[in-house]
Scaffold this active site. Sequence first.
Site: not given
Ligand code: UDX
Length: 412
Positions: A248
Site C-alpha cells: 500500500c
Molecule cells: C498499511 C496501513 O497500515 C493500512 O491502514 C492500509 O490500509 C494498508 O497499508 P500494511 O501494509 O498491512 O497496512 O502494514 P503496516 O503494519 O501499516 O506496515 C507497513 C510497513 O511499514 C511495514 O513494512 C512496516 O514494517 C513498516 N513500519 C510500520 C515501519 O517501518 N515503522 C513503523 O513505525 C510502522
Amino acid sequence: MEKLVVIGSGVVGQATGKGFIAMGHEVVFCDINPETLAKLGSQGHKVCPPELLEQEQGIKAFFLPISTPTVDGKIQLGFLKGAVANLGMGALKKNNDYCIVVVRSTVPPNTTEGSLIPLLEKYSGKKAGKDFGVCMNPEFLREGRALEDFINPDRIVIGEYDKRSGDRLAELYSGFNAPIIRTNIKTAEMIKYASNAFLATKISFVNEIGNLCKKLGIDVYDVTNAMGLDKRIAPHFLQAGVGFGGSCFRKDVEALTHKSKSVNNEARVLSAVLDVNALQPMKIIDMLGQKLGDFNKKRVAILGLAFKDNTDDVRDSPSISIIRNLVDQGADIVCYDPKAENNMKKLFPQIAYAESAVDAIKNADACLVLTAWKEFGKLKDQDFDSMRQRIIIEGRRVLDRTKVRDFEGVCW
Ligand code: UDX
C-alpha cells in the site's frame, strides 16, 4: 439481516465480507479467480463467479474492494473498471430493488464520480441517485489483522453520492462502535490517500531522524519513545528501521504524487517520503560494507524476508533491494523466514534458504535482521557463536539486548 455482495475477494474483500457476516448479515463472495473462491469454501457464506451474480436477487449493497496497482506511479484502474462494467450490465441491471454500489478500492479523488458512476449508468441503463445509490467507503485495514481492524475501526468513512446512498451504508455500519464520518465522494477518496501518506511520512520522518541519531551516537528509540508521549505526536508508527514495504504505502504515495502533478501541484513532502524510503535499505548495506569490506564470497545470513511480521508477503519488502545488492556484489546469501520463503524463492531462486534462524547464522560472516518476527527476539547469544565473524546488524528493533551482546541497529 441484509444480503450483501463482495466483488473481489482478496484480503480486503474477505475482511469486509466476514466482518459483515459477524455483524449478522448474509454475504455472497464473488471473484473472477475460481481459485480464490475455492479457497474461501462455502461455510457460513455463498461464493459466486461473476457470470452467475445476476441470478442473485434482493441485494442491498455491492462492495467493490478490487486492487488498484500502480505502474510507474500511475494507478491502473483496469480491473476495477472491468468489474464495474460487469456489475452494471449484469447484477445491477437485473436487481429489481434499490441497492447501493460501494467502492472500497483505493482510488484517486474524482475517480468514482468521473469514471465509475458513468460506467455503472452506461452499462445498467439506470441512473445513480435515483435507481441505485453509490458510496465510496475507504478501508484502513492492515494485512494480517484485516478482520480485527474491520470489526474495531478507529473511524468509518462514508463518501456519499446522495443522502439516501449514505443512509443505506450508515445503516449497515450501525452496529459498529466507531464514529461514522459522512462526506462527499471525492473527500472520502482523499481521506484514504492522506491517511496512508501520513503514516508513510511518519515512518520516513523517523528514519531520517534515526539516520541522524546514528551518526551522533544516539539511540533513536530513546528519542521516539519520549516523542510519542506527546499526545499530538502519538506513539504509533515511530519505529525507525529499514523502511516501509507492503502493497500500500509506496503505491498510494506514488499515486497521490502523480495525481498532484496532474493538477500542476508539486507534492514535495510526498516525493521526499519515497526518496527516503528507497534509500533506507542501503543504510544497512553501507554499515555492512564498513564492517565487512568486500562482500565477494562472504556469507551473509538474512533473518526475515517478509515486509513485516505475521505475513508471507514480500511485496516491496526492504529485504528485496538488500538481497539484490548483496547478490550483485558477490555475497553468498542464506535466508530464513518463518513464512515468506516460498514467495522470496520466486524472486531469488539462486540463494540458499535455511530451515531456522540458527541454521542460517551458522558460519556466516554477517547477519542482518530485516523483519521483526517475534521468534528473533528469543535468539540467544550462543545462537550467534557459530558465526565465522560476529557482525550482527538489525534493520528492525527485535533482538533482545538482555539475551544477545554486540549487535547494532541501522538507526540505533
Ligand atoms: C498499511 C496501513 O497500515 C493500512 O491502514 C492500509 O490500509 C494498508 O497499508 P500494511 O501494509 O498491512 O497496512 O502494514 P503496516 O503494519 O501499516 O506496515 C507497513 C510497513 O511499514 C511495514 O513494512 C512496516 O514494517 C513498516 N513500519 C510500520 C515501519 O517501518 N515503522 C513503523 O513505525 C510502522
